[in-house]
Structures are given as structure tokens and as C-alpha cells.
Design an enzyme around this catalytic site. Structure first.
Site, PDB file in Angstrom:
ATOM      1  N   GLY A   1     -10.342  -2.276  -8.070  1.00 48.13           N
ATOM      2  CA  GLY A   1      -9.757  -2.603  -6.829  1.00 48.13           C
ATOM      3  C   GLY A   1      -9.735  -4.267  -6.983  1.00 48.13           C
ATOM      4  O   GLY A   1     -10.703  -4.897  -7.786  1.00 48.13           O
TER       5      GLY A   1
ATOM      6  N   GLY B   1      -8.895  -6.135  -3.664  1.00 45.07           N
ATOM      7  CA  GLY B   1      -8.668  -6.332  -2.273  1.00 45.07           C
ATOM      8  C   GLY B   1      -9.701  -7.260  -1.827  1.00 45.07           C
ATOM      9  O   GLY B   1     -10.643  -7.828  -2.491  1.00 45.07           O
ATOM     10  N   ASN B   2      -9.945  -7.340  -0.628  1.00 43.47           N
ATOM     11  CA  ASN B   2     -11.182  -7.768   0.274  1.00 43.47           C
ATOM     12  C   ASN B   2     -12.473  -7.821  -0.646  1.00 43.47           C
ATOM     13  O   ASN B   2     -12.998  -8.745  -0.763  1.00 43.47           O
ATOM     14  CB  ASN B   2     -10.948  -7.416   1.779  1.00 43.47           C
TER      15      ASN B   2
ATOM     16  N   LYS C   1     -16.364   5.842  16.293  1.00 44.01           N
ATOM     17  CA  LYS C   1     -14.952   5.759  15.429  1.00 44.01           C
ATOM     18  C   LYS C   1     -13.886   5.995  16.314  1.00 44.01           C
ATOM     19  O   LYS C   1     -14.251   7.022  17.358  1.00 44.01           O
ATOM     20  CB  LYS C   1     -14.872   6.584  14.219  1.00 44.01           C
TER      21      LYS C   1
END
Ligand code: NAD
Length: 428
Positions: free
Chosen positions: A219, A221-222, A107
Site C-alpha cells: 500500500g 495510501g494514507n 457503523k
């Protein structure tokens, strides 16, 4: 983001310690895997638009590359800390391992706020980030991707800088590229669809037909939108969705007893996944409190928004009808809620398995980029289904045979695979 009270890396290490004790991991492998194998901390000087120079702090943490090149996103965030990056890198190792990708975990990040940076300044940060780690990342070593507040444009600037430094075309260096510039078809759908592939398998085990099941989703979103798309394609009904309202700075749940209409809701949703409350009510949706999604009398709960939502407090509002929780979001469930879910016998599909569709498709993007040959969308999605189904089967079989909680079973598999790799390589 990490706060004074909450340290994500300490939590990641304690989860690891618990399972490594459970599987009797030897002391050498344990001390090797509970920390990142490599870390890069560096400064990125940028000539700002006003002529001054500002210095940004950047990181790349490679938790493990035992099973293949490290893989993980780069986030731009003003409150980024190295401990957050360490935790996310470690979780990536377990995520790639649970779906058996030949990749490790990494990351990266830069402490900055893109809201207050021009595009030229952001480009300079991207290029500066690559200049600092160009020798330590790459298609065979460490493959970055977008994350919070980074996107396909940032990836292309980074790719370009990497290719200038190395003098060639290396599209497999980075994923999350736009389609047509090395990106993969199916990536947009991958996480939501992947989540529903695992739900479909769980329903099969319970002898339930998706056509007779209902779900409530947090949610829009995507992840949530594509999960709803696939779930309704299978015949299921989504009765409620919850999302954040930017104007009121709170969340609401939108409910339709007969089932929400995905396209109708999409047409009144902004690019951040916020539904217009007035238009929703005009379309006949009930507007309820933010938390109402978790109180729905449904078969399946899909937290697909943010972390820390199924908590010691909210877990008690889950109705008896709920049989499955599929974690689309990262870290939606707290450890005290886990204990209650386990006690009640609700079947949970843990985040790093349930939402692994995204990284799986990123892996496909890397493979396609490396061979410079791109697959049709159907091929990508069919390969995704195979990977997710196989990953789910391995975890659920182990959970059943060893009577483990699904999250623990997923950890046992991941940590076991990575530990085996470091032993097979003769590292510990
Ligand atoms: P997104 O930004 O597209 O959508 C987030 C949604 O959550 C929005 O609809 C927003 O309104 C809603 N939301 C935010 N706060 C809320 C709250 N307090 N209550 C109710 N709703 C709230 O994000 P996304 O890409 O869909 O990601 C969702 C989650 O899935 C995150 O935890 C992310 O880390 C995880 N995830 C995403 C991917 C991916 O490929 N996109 C992959 C793996 C994991």
C-alpha cells in the site's frame, strides 16, 4: 463487501464465539454481545437533478454503547449490505475497547454510488440520513465518521443537518471534519504513526534497534505513507512498497535496495495512492510483481492496503528473516495464514490494535469539539503515542503471560472489557 460465499458478520460472530468460549463468558453476556444492540434501517427519498425521485436505503447499526457512545464510520457503497455494516460495527466495539477509549462500536451506510451522483444529490443523501436517525445519534449517543467513499464535506453536511434539527452547535456529533471546521490536527498522520508506535514497542521487546531494521510495505495510501514516514524517522529502512496500478488494473512492487525515498515516491503518486511506474523506473526503482513485497528479506512486513492479502498461499513466501507483521489494513490476514504465522512464531500486531490510531485521534477530535478547545499537533500526537503504547503493552503482556497468539490476546482484552461494562451496568 459481502459476497454470497463470504459473510463478514458470520466471520465476526465466529471470532467472537471462539474467544468468548476461551474466556468462559457466561451465556447471557455472550448472547447479548454477539449481536448489535440496536439497528436502524430506513429509506432516504432524494429529488434528483433530472427532476425524478430516487429512494436510497440507509442503515445505522449500534453494536454496543456499554462503554460509551457508539463510534464508527458511514460508508457509501453500491454493494453495501446490512451484514457488512453489522460486522464493521462489532469490530469497532473491539477496536475502541482494546485501546481503552470510552466509546462503543457502530457503523452506518447508504446503498449508493457517489461516482454517479452530483454533489447536490450527495448532500441530499447526507441530510436525509441524519433526518432519519437524528434522535438516535449525537455526541452522547453515537458519533459517526467518514468511511469508504465519504469525506470531510459529507461530515459537514451531516453536522449542519443535525444542528438545524437540534437548534444549537454540536460539533462533537461527528468526526473526520476538516481542520478549521472542528477537525483535529494529527488525524491525517494518526493511523500510520500509531502503527509504527506499536512496531517500535515490539522491537523494544525483541531488543532490536529500529535503525538496524528493514520493512516491506503493501500500500502507498494514507496509512502506508505515514507509517513509512514515522518508521524512517526512527531510523528504519523501507526496501519495497506495493500499490495498485489503475491503468494496468493490477498491483506492482517498487523496490530500492538502499531504501525507498518517501518524498521522491510521494511526488510521483496520485491521490488514490498509485505510483507512476515509468517515473519510478526513471528514478531507479525496480518494478516487480504485485506480490513481491511479501517475499522481501526484511524484519518487518506491513500490509497496509486491503483485506485478504496474507493468505494460505502467500504466507509460505514469507522469508525466515521476518520477525514482525504489523497489520495496518483491516483484515489483511486470513485464518489459515494466521495458523501458519502462529506456528512459525512470527509476532503479529493484529489490525484492530495496530490501526487503532485513527479512531483514537477521532476520539481526540470529539473531545476537542465538545470542549471547543483545540490542541496543537504535538499534543495530539503525544497523546496518541501514550494510548497506542498502553494498548500494545496490555495485549503483549497478556499474550506473553498466557501464551496466547497476539490476535487472540487482543480479543480477550476487548471482549473482557465490554463484558465487564455490561455486567457493571447490570444489563446481564
Ligand atoms: P488508501 O485508499 O489511502 O490507500 C490504499 C492503498 O492500497 C493505495 O496505495 C492502493 O494503491 C493500495 N492497494 C489497493 N489494492 C492493492 C493491491 N491489490 N495490492 C497492493 N496495493 C493495493 O487507504 P488507507 O486509508 O491507507 O487504508 C488502507 C487500509 O487501512 C484499509 O484496509 C483501511 O480500512 C485501513 N484503515 C485505514 C484507516 C485510516 O485512518 N485511513 C484507519 C484504520 C484502518
Amino acid at each position: 463487501m459481502a459476497s454470497k460465499e463470504f459473510n463478514a458478520f458470520a466471520m465476526a460472530q465466529s471470532q467472537f464465539d471462539k474467544v468468548s468460549d476461551l474466556i468462559g463468558l457466561d451465556a447471557g453476556a455472550k448472547s447479548f454481545l454477539r449481536e448489535p444492540v440496536r439497528e436502524f434501517h430506513f429509506l432516504i427519498p432524494v429529488r434528483m437533478d433530472d427532476g425524478t425521485t430516487k429512494v436510497f436505503r440507509g442503515f445505522r447499526v449500534q453494536h454496543s454503547d456499554a462503554r460509551g457512545p457508539a463510534k464508527g464510520g458511514i460508508r457509501f457503497h453500491p454493494q453495501e449490505t446490512v451484514d457488512t455494516v453489522r460486522a464493521l460495527a462489532m469490530w469497532m466495539t473491539w477496536k475502541t475497547a482494546v485501546v481503552d477509549l470510552p466509546l462503543g462500536g457502530g457503523k452506518g451506510g447508504v446503498i449508493c454510488d457517489p461516482h454517479h451522483l452530483s454533489l447536490r444529490e450527495q448532500e441530499q443523501i447526507c441530510r436525509g440520513w441524519v433526518r432519519q436517525v437524528a434522535k438516535n445519534v449525537g455526541p452522547l449517543a453515537d458519533v459517526p465518521a467518514p468511511d469508504v467513499m465519504t469525506n470531510g464535506q459529507h461530515m459537514l453536511w451531516m453536522l449542519d443537518e443535525f444542528e438545524v434539527i437540534h437548534g444549537g452547535r454540536y460539533p462533537g456529533f461527528i468526526t473526520g471534519k476538516p481542520v478549521g471546521m472542528g477537525g483535529s490536527l494529527g488525524r491525517t498522520e494518526a493511523t500510520g504513526y500509531g502503527l509504527i508506535y506499536t512496531i517500535r514497542e515490539a522491537l523494544k521487546d525483541m531488543n532490536l534497534d529500529p535503525k538496524n531494521t528493514t520493512a516491506s510495505v503493501q500500500g502507498f495510501g494514507n496509512v502506508a505513507q505515514y507509517a513509512i514516514e514515522k518508521f524512517t524517522q526512527l531510523g528504519g529502512t523501507v526496501t519495497a512498497v506495493s500499490c495498485w496500478d489503475q491503468n494496468d488494473q493490477t498491483s506492482y512492487t517498487y523496490k530500492k535496495r538502499t531504501g525507498v525515498d518517501l518524498n521522491e515516491l510521494r511526488s510521483i503518486t496520485d491521490r488514490f495512492g498509485g505510483i507512476d511506474p515509468k517515473k519510478a523506473q526513471d528514478l531507479g526503482y525496480l518494478k516487480l510483481a504485485g506480490n513481491a513485497w511479501i517475499e522481501e528479506e526484511v524484519d518487518i512486513l506491513l500490509p497496509a492496503a486491503i483485506e485478504n492479502q496474507v493468505t494460505g498461499e502467500t504466507v509460505n513466501s514469507i522469508k525466515k528473516s521476518v520477525k514482525i507483521i504489523g497489520e495496518g489494513a483491516n483484515g489483511p490476514t486470513t485464518p489459515d495464514a494466521d495458523a501458519e504465522i502462529s506456528k512459525r512464531g512470527i509476532f503479529i500486531i493484529p489490525d484492530f490494535l495496530a490501526n487503532a490510531g485513527g479512531v483514537t485521534c477521532s476520539y481526540f477530535e470529539q473531545v476537542q469539539s465538545n470542549m471547543n478547545y483545540f490542541w496543537e499537533k504535538e499534543e495530539v500526537l503525544s497523546k496518541l503515542d501514550t494510548k497506542m503504547t498502553t494498548g500494545f503493552r496490555a495485549v503483549s503482556d497478556l499474550a506473553r503471560s498466557r501464551k496466547l497468539y497476539m490476535r487472540d490476546a487482543a480479543y480477550v482484552i476487548s471482549i473482557g472489557r465490554v463484558a465487564q461494562a455490561v455486567k457493571d451496568r447490570g444489563w446481564v
